[in-house]
Design a protein around this motif. Sequence first.
Motif, PDB file in Angstrom:
ATOM      1  N   ALA A   1       0.815  -1.218   0.000  1.00  0.00           N
ATOM      2  CA  ALA A   1       0.000   0.000   0.000  1.00  0.00           C
ATOM      3  C   ALA A   1       0.850   1.270   0.000  1.00  0.00           C
ATOM      4  O   ALA A   1       0.305   2.377   0.007  1.00  0.00           O
ATOM      5  CB  ALA A   1      -0.915  -0.006   1.228  1.00  0.00           C
TER       6      ALA A   1
ATOM      7  N   ASP B   1       0.115   6.084   7.969  1.00  0.00           N
ATOM      8  CA  ASP B   1      -0.161   5.309   6.760  1.00  0.00           C
ATOM      9  C   ASP B   1      -0.830   3.974   7.043  1.00  0.00           C
ATOM     10  O   ASP B   1      -1.548   3.438   6.198  1.00  0.00           O
ATOM     11  CB  ASP B   1       1.148   5.013   6.009  1.00  0.00           C
ATOM     12  CG  ASP B   1       1.885   6.269   5.585  1.00  0.00           C
ATOM     13  OD1 ASP B   1       1.217   7.281   5.325  1.00  0.00           O
ATOM     14  OD2 ASP B   1       3.133   6.225   5.515  1.00  0.00           O
TER      15      ASP B   1
ATOM     16  N   ARG C   1      -4.519   7.995   6.919  1.00  0.00           N
ATOM     17  CA  ARG C   1      -4.700   8.755   5.688  1.00  0.00           C
ATOM     18  C   ARG C   1      -5.632   7.989   4.763  1.00  0.00           C
ATOM     19  O   ARG C   1      -5.800   6.770   4.901  1.00  0.00           O
ATOM     20  CB  ARG C   1      -3.352   8.961   5.005  1.00  0.00           C
ATOM     21  CG  ARG C   1      -2.684   7.660   4.551  1.00  0.00           C
ATOM     22  CD  ARG C   1      -1.532   7.914   3.612  1.00  0.00           C
ATOM     23  NE  ARG C   1      -0.800   6.702   3.287  1.00  0.00           N
ATOM     24  CZ  ARG C   1      -1.204   5.760   2.427  1.00  0.00           C
ATOM     25  NH1 ARG C   1      -2.375   5.873   1.814  1.00  0.00           N
ATOM     26  NH2 ARG C   1      -0.450   4.695   2.189  1.00  0.00           N
ATOM     27  N   PRO C   2      -6.261   8.652   3.765  1.00  0.00           N
ATOM     28  CA  PRO C   2      -7.060   7.933   2.767  1.00  0.00           C
ATOM     29  C   PRO C   2      -6.211   6.860   2.076  1.00  0.00           C
ATOM     30  O   PRO C   2      -5.057   7.106   1.722  1.00  0.00           O
ATOM     31  CB  PRO C   2      -7.477   9.037   1.801  1.00  0.00           C
ATOM     32  CG  PRO C   2      -7.466  10.285   2.628  1.00  0.00           C
ATOM     33  CD  PRO C   2      -6.327  10.115   3.581  1.00  0.00           C
ATOM     34  N   GLY C   3      -6.749   5.671   1.941  1.00  0.00           N
ATOM     35  CA  GLY C   3      -5.998   4.559   1.381  1.00  0.00           C
ATOM     36  C   GLY C   3      -5.162   3.819   2.404  1.00  0.00           C
ATOM     37  O   GLY C   3      -4.496   2.828   2.079  1.00  0.00           O
TER      38      GLY C   3
ATOM     39  N   THR D   1      -9.166  -1.436   4.510  1.00  0.00           N
ATOM     40  CA  THR D   1      -8.527  -0.249   3.930  1.00  0.00           C
ATOM     41  C   THR D   1      -9.504   0.911   3.890  1.00  0.00           C
ATOM     42  O   THR D   1     -10.689   0.731   3.549  1.00  0.00           O
ATOM     43  CB  THR D   1      -8.043  -0.546   2.507  1.00  0.00           C
ATOM     44  OG1 THR D   1      -7.196  -1.699   2.532  1.00  0.00           O
ATOM     45  CG2 THR D   1      -7.280   0.627   1.921  1.00  0.00           C
TER      46      THR D   1
ATOM     47  N   ARG E   1     -10.035   5.885  -0.632  1.00  0.00           N
ATOM     48  CA  ARG E   1      -9.212   7.049  -0.999  1.00  0.00           C
ATOM     49  C   ARG E   1     -10.111   8.253  -1.275  1.00  0.00           C
ATOM     50  O   ARG E   1     -11.227   8.117  -1.673  1.00  0.00           O
ATOM     51  CB  ARG E   1      -8.380   6.728  -2.242  1.00  0.00           C
ATOM     52  CG  ARG E   1      -7.282   5.702  -1.940  1.00  0.00           C
ATOM     53  CD  ARG E   1      -6.369   5.550  -3.136  1.00  0.00           C
ATOM     54  NE  ARG E   1      -5.310   4.595  -2.874  1.00  0.00           N
ATOM     55  CZ  ARG E   1      -4.158   4.885  -2.255  1.00  0.00           C
ATOM     56  NH1 ARG E   1      -3.947   6.125  -1.852  1.00  0.00           N
ATOM     57  NH2 ARG E   1      -3.259   3.965  -2.034  1.00  0.00           N
TER      58      ARG E   1
END
Length: 221
Positions: free
Chosen positions: A45, A116, A145-147, A218, A221
């Motif tokens: 990722a 992350d 964070r996004p993702g 996950t 995003r």
Amino acid sequence: MSEHERELAGAQREHWQRTYGEHPGMYGEEPSEPAVHAARVFRAAGARQVLELGAGHGRDAVYFAREGFTVQATDFSPVGLEQLHEAAGAQGVADRIATAVHDVREPLPLADGSVDAVFAHMLLCMALSTKEIHALVGEVRRVLRPGGVFVYTVRHTGDAHYGAGTGHGDDIWEHGGFAVHFFPRDLVDALADGWQSQEVHPFEEGGLPRRLWRVTQTLPR
């Protein structure tokens, strides 16, 4: 938090402090299987910063650092984190690990979208109420964070210790001094609401053996 929940939380904190003090490095130096899986997922990722919740004496945090990640490690046991510091220094990765004493019933001391990836091996199934577990996953979502990827493991209601020992309600059972919130599958699914790429992998660990789920999810995003 009710008075009973407050007393149980305090007793568990004292029990873990004593356990780490009496059994330094009690889980050994080798990383857990979930941590090895998580490192692969985090790397795929593009993660660089990993937050580990319930890091204990640090076998997984040190492994993540050896694998090249920058690690923020939290635990409610100062004794465990002292052992983590010693292990990180001995293995030459102290500069890649920051630690903080933190109780996950409280908001995470991190900014929104600042990490992350998040890892928690058998932390969500401690003596936390269902409400507290939902609040914690909400905090994980906030700081990712996004993702970003969240990998966690929990003992579930198919475990041999489910229903054994002293019951505290809310699927929490205390056996041998350790209180565990055993997860039904619908709780795992509820915690994944609004996330993507959910994987629920059953596995066993330890001599009983303990029966767990390894969950990977996950953030969109």
